[in-house]
Design a protein around this motif. Structure first.
Motif, mmCIF file in Angstrom:
data_model
loop_
_atom_site.group_PDB
_atom_site.id
_atom_site.type_symbol
_atom_site.label_atom_id
_atom_site.label_comp_id
_atom_site.label_asym_id
_atom_site.label_seq_id
_atom_site.Cartn_x
_atom_site.Cartn_y
_atom_site.Cartn_z
ATOM 1 N N MET A 1 0.828 -1.196 0.000
ATOM 2 C CA MET A 1 0.000 0.000 0.000
ATOM 3 C C MET A 1 0.870 1.256 0.000
ATOM 4 S SD MET A 1 -2.889 -1.254 2.776
ATOM 5 C CE MET A 1 -3.825 0.290 2.790
ATOM 6 N N LEU A 2 1.920 1.241 0.790
ATOM 7 C CA LEU A 2 2.838 2.381 0.842
ATOM 8 C C LEU A 2 3.530 2.578 -0.505
ATOM 9 C CD1 LEU A 2 4.415 1.800 4.369
ATOM 10 C CD2 LEU A 2 2.828 3.622 3.727
ATOM 11 N N ALA A 3 3.947 1.466 -1.113
ATOM 12 C CA ALA A 3 4.649 1.551 -2.402
ATOM 13 C C ALA A 3 3.732 2.061 -3.515
ATOM 14 C CB ALA A 3 5.198 0.177 -2.774
ATOM 15 N N SER A 4 2.429 1.814 -3.390
ATOM 16 C CA SER A 4 1.498 2.296 -4.417
ATOM 17 C C SER A 4 1.175 3.780 -4.253
ATOM 18 C CB SER A 4 0.202 1.481 -4.358
ATOM 19 O OG SER A 4 -0.508 1.737 -3.155
ATOM 20 N N ALA A 5 1.419 4.319 -3.054
ATOM 21 C CA ALA A 5 1.062 5.716 -2.795
ATOM 22 C C ALA A 5 2.257 6.660 -2.770
ATOM 23 C CB ALA A 5 0.319 5.812 -1.457
ATOM 24 N N LEU A 6 3.451 6.113 -2.628
ATOM 25 C CA LEU A 6 4.651 6.940 -2.483
ATOM 26 C C LEU A 6 5.700 6.541 -3.527
ATOM 27 C CD1 LEU A 6 4.978 6.712 1.413
ATOM 28 C CD2 LEU A 6 4.123 8.674 0.108
ATOM 29 N N PRO A 7 6.650 7.436 -3.819
ATOM 30 C CA PRO A 7 7.719 7.111 -4.783
ATOM 31 C C PRO A 7 8.794 6.226 -4.151
ATOM 32 C CG PRO A 7 8.050 9.323 -3.939
ATOM 33 C CD PRO A 7 6.736 8.844 -3.364
ATOM 34 N N ILE A 8 8.391 5.002 -3.799
ATOM 35 C CA ILE A 8 9.297 4.060 -3.144
ATOM 36 C C ILE A 8 9.157 2.685 -3.779
ATOM 37 C CG2 ILE A 8 9.239 5.287 -0.926
ATOM 38 C CD1 ILE A 8 7.219 3.172 0.035
ATOM 39 N N ARG A 9 10.138 1.833 -3.500
ATOM 40 C CA ARG A 9 10.055 0.436 -3.883
ATOM 41 C C ARG A 9 10.464 -0.407 -2.679
ATOM 42 N NH1 ARG A 9 15.397 1.537 -5.750
ATOM 43 N NH2 ARG A 9 16.856 -0.119 -5.104
ATOM 44 N N ILE A 10 10.029 -1.665 -2.658
ATOM 45 C CA ILE A 10 10.341 -2.571 -1.561
ATOM 46 C C ILE A 10 11.373 -3.585 -2.028
ATOM 47 C CG2 ILE A 10 9.398 -4.122 0.175
ATOM 48 C CD1 ILE A 10 8.288 -1.243 0.236
ATOM 49 N N ASP A 11 12.558 -3.571 -1.422
ATOM 50 C CA ASP A 11 13.608 -4.531 -1.735
ATOM 51 C C ASP A 11 13.655 -5.608 -0.659
ATOM 52 O OD1 ASP A 11 14.275 -3.165 -3.973
ATOM 53 O OD2 ASP A 11 16.196 -2.404 -3.256
ATOM 54 N N GLN A 12 13.830 -6.861 -1.087
ATOM 55 C CA GLN A 12 13.890 -7.967 -0.127
ATOM 56 C C GLN A 12 14.937 -8.984 -0.600
ATOM 57 O OE1 GLN A 12 10.248 -10.338 0.537
ATOM 58 N NE2 GLN A 12 10.497 -9.896 2.712
ATOM 59 N N PRO A 13 16.220 -8.712 -0.317
ATOM 60 C CA PRO A 13 17.264 -9.642 -0.752
ATOM 61 C C PRO A 13 17.177 -11.002 -0.075
ATOM 62 C CG PRO A 13 18.168 -7.944 0.702
ATOM 63 C CD PRO A 13 16.763 -7.526 0.377
ATOM 64 N N MET A 14 16.569 -11.050 1.122
ATOM 65 C CA MET A 14 16.332 -12.301 1.840
ATOM 66 C C MET A 14 14.947 -12.227 2.462
ATOM 67 S SD MET A 14 20.066 -12.698 3.662
ATOM 68 C CE MET A 14 20.091 -10.948 4.156
ATOM 69 N N PRO A 15 14.310 -13.376 2.722
ATOM 70 C CA PRO A 15 12.939 -13.341 3.259
ATOM 71 C C PRO A 15 12.803 -12.549 4.545
ATOM 72 C CG PRO A 15 13.487 -15.552 2.508
ATOM 73 C CD PRO A 15 14.757 -14.751 2.439
ATOM 74 N N TRP A 16 13.847 -12.495 5.355
ATOM 75 C CA TRP A 16 13.781 -11.808 6.644
ATOM 76 C C TRP A 16 14.451 -10.430 6.616
ATOM 77 C CZ3 TRP A 16 16.521 -16.244 5.561
ATOM 78 C CH2 TRP A 16 17.905 -16.119 5.510
ATOM 79 N N TRP A 17 14.785 -9.949 5.444
ATOM 80 C CA TRP A 17 15.458 -8.653 5.333
ATOM 81 C C TRP A 17 14.724 -7.809 4.297
ATOM 82 C CZ3 TRP A 17 19.812 -7.135 8.157
ATOM 83 C CH2 TRP A 17 20.308 -5.857 7.836
ATOM 84 N N THR A 18 14.056 -6.771 4.770
ATOM 85 C CA THR A 18 13.222 -5.934 3.897
ATOM 86 C C THR A 18 13.626 -4.486 4.032
ATOM 87 O OG1 THR A 18 11.380 -7.482 4.259
ATOM 88 C CG2 THR A 18 10.853 -5.332 3.276
ATOM 89 N N SER A 19 13.697 -3.793 2.882
ATOM 90 C CA SER A 19 14.096 -2.393 2.883
ATOM 91 C C SER A 19 13.176 -1.576 2.000
ATOM 92 C CB SER A 19 15.544 -2.257 2.396
ATOM 93 O OG SER A 19 15.897 -0.893 2.284
ATOM 94 N N VAL A 20 12.834 -0.391 2.488
ATOM 95 C CA VAL A 20 12.054 0.565 1.708
ATOM 96 C C VAL A 20 13.038 1.534 1.067
ATOM 97 C CG1 VAL A 20 10.269 2.349 1.762
ATOM 98 C CG2 VAL A 20 10.119 0.340 3.294
#
Length: 334
Positions: A311-330
């Motif tokens: 939802m955040l990625a659809s409303a803001l100029p951001i992307r969600i990166d997830q190099p590993m299942p337990w590691w997430t970055s905006v």
């Protein structure tokens, strides 16, 4: 945010460096990296002390997730889980024995065990507790209602003279009931005591601070040290340490909305939203400084953190990166 990390917020490496370390970890974790890749990683580690600090941080976050992935024998996994469960039961019995031997009263016992026992161990000896991402609602013996937020633990001590809650970790929301025995209703944290004056209120523990938000009635606060007191009225909130009570401000809607499974954002920075969301999510969740100050509006379902990120990625100029299942970055959009 990483739950249970030994790194303090002041020692945590910058987000950009953490992402570099996470990318390297994702590249090397399966043992299939080429000699050139491993050499490049070693060169990266030696470039800056912060690189090796970030690498240790990623290792620490990943340590609790990797064993399940790396053990091929399901029977071995089951045996290890059974052994771990037995150890937890033994630890609970030991903690109960220590409580019986302590003989130091509620206040000193709480302060002592808070000083050296991790929250995960405290939860084992608690009357009620929740895991990361879990919430629970309890009806107390007097009819009062209590909600436990994510990663929270409490003890309930009802006697003929008093109704007492000890918050050991996390956050609770309380709706007190009228008591036929006219006993006072109190909540204790390491920073002090709160006495409800016919009310609905929220109590949240941070590292060295307690946050109290009152939504109905009033709550009297007394600090653990310094003997400072204040009465917080409905619609107000305060932060207090063991020594002093900070000035009051308007109570945040978010501190009540979580009991309904909602994360409320009303013109607050993305970094604050991500920090709050990280409380409900296992592993690391971080945000790039380039987009951390973007303002966020809306209500989000805290029980589905992946959906919130989308939802955040659809409303803001951001992307969600997830190099590993337990590691997430905006991250900022390229």
């Amino acid at each position: 945010m990483k739950h249970g990390s030994s790194f303090s917020s002041s020692s945590t490496p910058p987000h950009a460096v953490l992402m570099q370390a996470a990318e390297w970890y994702a590249c090397l974790r399966d043992g299939k990296a080429s000699a050139e890749q491993r050499s490049a990683w070693q060169s990266w580690l030696k470039q800056d002390e912060m690189h090796s600090t970030a690498w240790r941080y990623v290792e620490e976050v990943s340590r609790s997730f990797e064993p399940v992935r790396s053990v091929p024998d399901s029977r071995c996994v089951v045996e290890k889980l059974h052994t771990a469960n037995e150890r937890l039961h033994q630890r609970r019995r030991v903690l109960a024995g220590v409580v019986a031997l302590a003989g130091t009263g509620v206040a000193s016992w709480l302060s002592w065990r808070q000083s050296w026992l991790p929250s995960s161990v405290l939860a084992l000896a608690a009357d009620h507790s929740t895991q990361t991402g879990e919430q629970n609602q309890i009806v107390l013996a007097d009819g009062s209602r209590l909600w436990l937020n994510t990663s929270s633990a409490i003890d309930v001590k009802f006697t003929a003279q008093a109704r007492h809650i000890v918050l050991m970790s996390g956050e609770i929301f309380i709706q007190t009931a009228k008591d036929d025995m006219d006993r006072p209703f109190t909540v204790q944290t390491p920073q002090g005591y709160m006495r409800a004056l016919g009310t609905q209120f929220n109590v949240r523990m941070d590292q060295d601070c307690t946050q109290l938000a009152v939504y109905e009635g009033a709550v009297q606060v007394s600090t653990a040290k310094g003997q400072n007191t204040a009465t917080v009225q409905a619609g107000k909130q305060v932060h207090f340490s063991a020594q002093r009570i900070r000035h009051s401000m308007d109570a945040e809607q978010a501190r009540e909305a979580w009991t309904k499974g909602v994360l409320v954002a009303d013109n607050i920075a993305l970094r604050s939203v991500i920090k709050e969301l990280g409380r409900y999510r296992k592993g690391y969740l971080g945000v790039d400084d380039a987009v951390a100050d973007l303002k966020v509006y809306g209500s989000f379902p805290i029980h589905d953190t992946d959906r919130v990120l989308k939802m955040l990625a659809s409303a803001l100029p951001i992307r969600i990166d997830q190099p590993m299942p337990w590691w997430t970055s905006v991250q900022a959009l390229d």
